[in-house]
Design a protein around this motif. Structure first.
Motif, PDB file in Angstrom:
ATOM      1  N   MET A 198       1.120  -1.419   0.312  1.00 46.46           N
ATOM      2  CA  MET A 198       0.064  -0.379   0.458  1.00 46.46           C
ATOM      3  C   MET A 198       1.459   1.259  -0.163  1.00 46.46           C
ATOM      4  N   LEU A 199       2.173   1.286   0.956  1.00 49.99           N
ATOM      5  CA  LEU A 199       2.755   2.465   0.585  1.00 49.99           C
ATOM      6  C   LEU A 199       4.034   2.148   1.171  1.00 49.99           C
ATOM      7  N   ARG A 200       5.440   2.580   0.248  1.00 47.24           N
ATOM      8  CA  ARG A 200       6.360   1.595   0.483  1.00 47.24           C
ATOM      9  C   ARG A 200       7.341   2.860   0.078  1.00 47.24           C
ATOM     10  N   VAL A 201       8.374   3.116   1.183  1.00 47.00           N
ATOM     11  CA  VAL A 201       9.723   3.786   1.434  1.00 47.00           C
ATOM     12  C   VAL A 201      10.833   3.660   0.972  1.00 47.00           C
ATOM     13  N   GLU A 202      11.932   4.095  -0.155  1.00 49.72           N
ATOM     14  CA  GLU A 202      12.718   2.926  -0.967  1.00 49.72           C
ATOM     15  C   GLU A 202      14.183   3.275  -0.418  1.00 49.72           C
ATOM     16  N   ASN A 203      14.939   2.969   0.305  1.00 44.11           N
ATOM     17  CA  ASN A 203      16.291   3.835   0.490  1.00 44.11           C
ATOM     18  C   ASN A 203      16.289   5.667   0.349  1.00 44.11           C
ATOM     19  N   GLU A 228       7.505  -1.173   3.926  1.00 45.12           N
ATOM     20  CA  GLU A 228       6.852  -1.372   3.417  1.00 45.12           C
ATOM     21  C   GLU A 228       5.556  -0.997   3.949  1.00 45.12           C
ATOM     22  N   VAL A 229       4.166  -1.010   3.904  1.00 46.36           N
ATOM     23  CA  VAL A 229       3.104  -0.853   5.067  1.00 46.36           C
ATOM     24  C   VAL A 229       2.494  -1.866   3.925  1.00 46.36           C
ATOM     25  N   LYS A 230       1.333  -2.511   4.274  1.00 46.50           N
ATOM     26  CA  LYS A 230       0.413  -3.761   3.560  1.00 46.50           C
ATOM     27  C   LYS A 230      -0.680  -2.906   4.395  1.00 46.50           C
ATOM     28  N   PRO A 231      -1.547  -3.174   3.720  1.00 50.30           N
ATOM     29  CA  PRO A 231      -3.560  -2.747   4.102  1.00 50.30           C
ATOM     30  C   PRO A 231      -4.088  -3.000   5.139  1.00 50.30           C
ATOM     31  N   TRP A 266       6.046   5.172  -2.789  1.00 44.86           N
ATOM     32  CA  TRP A 266       5.401   4.492  -3.856  1.00 44.86           C
ATOM     33  C   TRP A 266       4.304   4.374  -2.809  1.00 44.86           C
ATOM     34  N   TYR A 267       3.185   4.743  -3.311  1.00 43.07           N
ATOM     35  CA  TYR A 267       1.677   4.941  -2.721  1.00 43.07           C
ATOM     36  C   TYR A 267       0.496   4.376  -3.666  1.00 43.07           C
ATOM     37  N   GLU A 268       0.612   2.701  -3.382  1.00 43.59           N
ATOM     38  CA  GLU A 268      -0.136   2.537  -4.420  1.00 43.59           C
ATOM     39  C   GLU A 268       0.357   1.820  -5.581  1.00 43.59           C
ATOM     40  N   ASP A 269       0.654   1.755  -5.375  1.00 39.92           N
ATOM     41  CA  ASP A 269       1.908   1.500  -6.757  1.00 39.92           C
ATOM     42  C   ASP A 269       2.320   2.757  -7.417  1.00 39.92           C
ATOM     43  N   LYS A 270       2.144   3.572  -6.808  1.00 44.09           N
ATOM     44  CA  LYS A 270       2.103   5.325  -7.693  1.00 44.09           C
ATOM     45  C   LYS A 270       3.739   5.476  -7.282  1.00 44.09           C
ATOM     46  N   ASN A 271       4.425   6.101  -8.223  1.00 47.66           N
ATOM     47  CA  ASN A 271       5.310   6.775  -7.127  1.00 47.66           C
ATOM     48  C   ASN A 271       5.431   8.208  -7.161  1.00 47.66           C
ATOM     49  N   ARG A 297      -1.192  14.260  -2.368  1.00 44.42           N
ATOM     50  CA  ARG A 297      -0.935  13.353  -1.636  1.00 44.42           C
ATOM     51  C   ARG A 297      -1.999  12.711  -0.268  1.00 44.42           C
ATOM     52  N   ALA A 298      -2.567  13.844   0.087  1.00 46.82           N
ATOM     53  CA  ALA A 298      -3.415  13.618   0.767  1.00 46.82           C
ATOM     54  C   ALA A 298      -5.055  13.454   0.131  1.00 46.82           C
TER      55      ALA A 298
END
Ligand code: ATP
Ligand code: MG
Length: 233
Positions: free
Chosen positions: A1-6, A23-26, A59-64, A73-74
């Motif tokens: 759902m939400l992913r933060v990379e480096n 990474e945060v899953k639903p 990344w949020y729901e596969d969108k950068n 974002r909100a």
């Protein structure tokens, strides 16, 4: 759902975040712990778009979403609360609940029903017509928390939601959070109250000096020697 990379971010000579990944899953409730000044709030500010990272991506729901404006974002479904409360102090509890939601074009009746229900969940109904500044700090934090829920965000990031609480109000926060999670909401929570975060989180991330020290099972992370040392050291 939400992913933060480096994700990295510095302020002058301070490296506030250094190669943070998670990474945060639903429907997860992710707890973030770490000593004062370890970069927790900076992490939330960077995810929500207040700070631009030096490096890395979000990344949020596969969108950068690394470079998109804060309001977008909100709008996509990322909500938050602030470590320093941001209520409209002179407005009433009821007005605080309704004003941010106006932008959503929900019907007045739906907004009012939702606000009443949320106020009821945190036992603030009797203070509906009181100015926000007259509430205790704990009540103000609960209000900011449920006000964030008025925006129908899918994931809500909470920065120290129980700071300044009277101990007997913590359970109200926990019960409300778990109820909203049962209804489908995902949460990321920065918290210094270890018993509370241990009770609610499905996964715990410990950060120190801007780096993830350890993440995973809350019991394992909390009792890890490196994590204990970072807190005491
Ligand atoms: N806007 C800023 N300008 C300069 N330095 C900053 C800024 N924001 C944060 N910092 C620095 O970055 C580091 C991380 O701060 P941050 O507020 O993210 O920590 P924190 O983990 O939230 O701490 P606390 O538990 O006290 O809230 C600190 O050294 C802080 O002084
Ligand atoms: Mg902070």
């Amino acid at each position: 759902m939400l992913r933060v990379e480096n994700l990295s971010k510095h302020f002058g000579g301070t490296q506030a975040l250094k190669d943070v990944n998670f990474e945060v899953k639903p429907k997860e409730i992710i707890g973030i712990i770490g000593p004062n000044g370890s970069g927790k709030s900076t992490l939330l500010h960077t995810i929500t778009g207040i700070h631009k990272p030096d490096k890395g991506s979000i990344w949020y729901e596969d969108k950068n979403i690394t470079s998109i404006p804060l309001e977008d974002r909100a709008r996509l479904g990322i909500g938050r609360t602030f470590q320093n409360l941001r209520l409209f102090k002179r407005l009433t509890v009821w007005e605080n609940m309704l004003i941010p939601a106006i932008q959503l074009k929900k019907s007045k009746k739906d907004m009012e029903e939702q606000a009443s229900e949320l106020l009821n969940l945190v036992n603030l109904t009797h203070l509906k017509n009181e100015q926000a500044q007259n509430l205790s700090i704990g009540q103000q934090r609960l209000l900011e928390f449920i006000r964030a829920m008025m925006l129908d965000s899918k994931i809500v990031l909470l920065d120290e939601p129980t700071a300044g609480f009277h101990p007997n109000m913590i359970q109200t926060f926990i019960d409300t959070l778990l109820e909203l999670n049962r209804r489908g909401k995902t949460f990321v929570i920065i918290e210094h109250n270890i018993p509370a975060i241990m009770e609610v989180s499905t996964k715990l991330i410990a950060i120190a000096a801007g780096e993830v020290l350890m993440s995973g099972n809350p019991e394992e992370v909390h009792s890890d020697a490196k994590v204990v040392e970072a807190y005491l050291g």
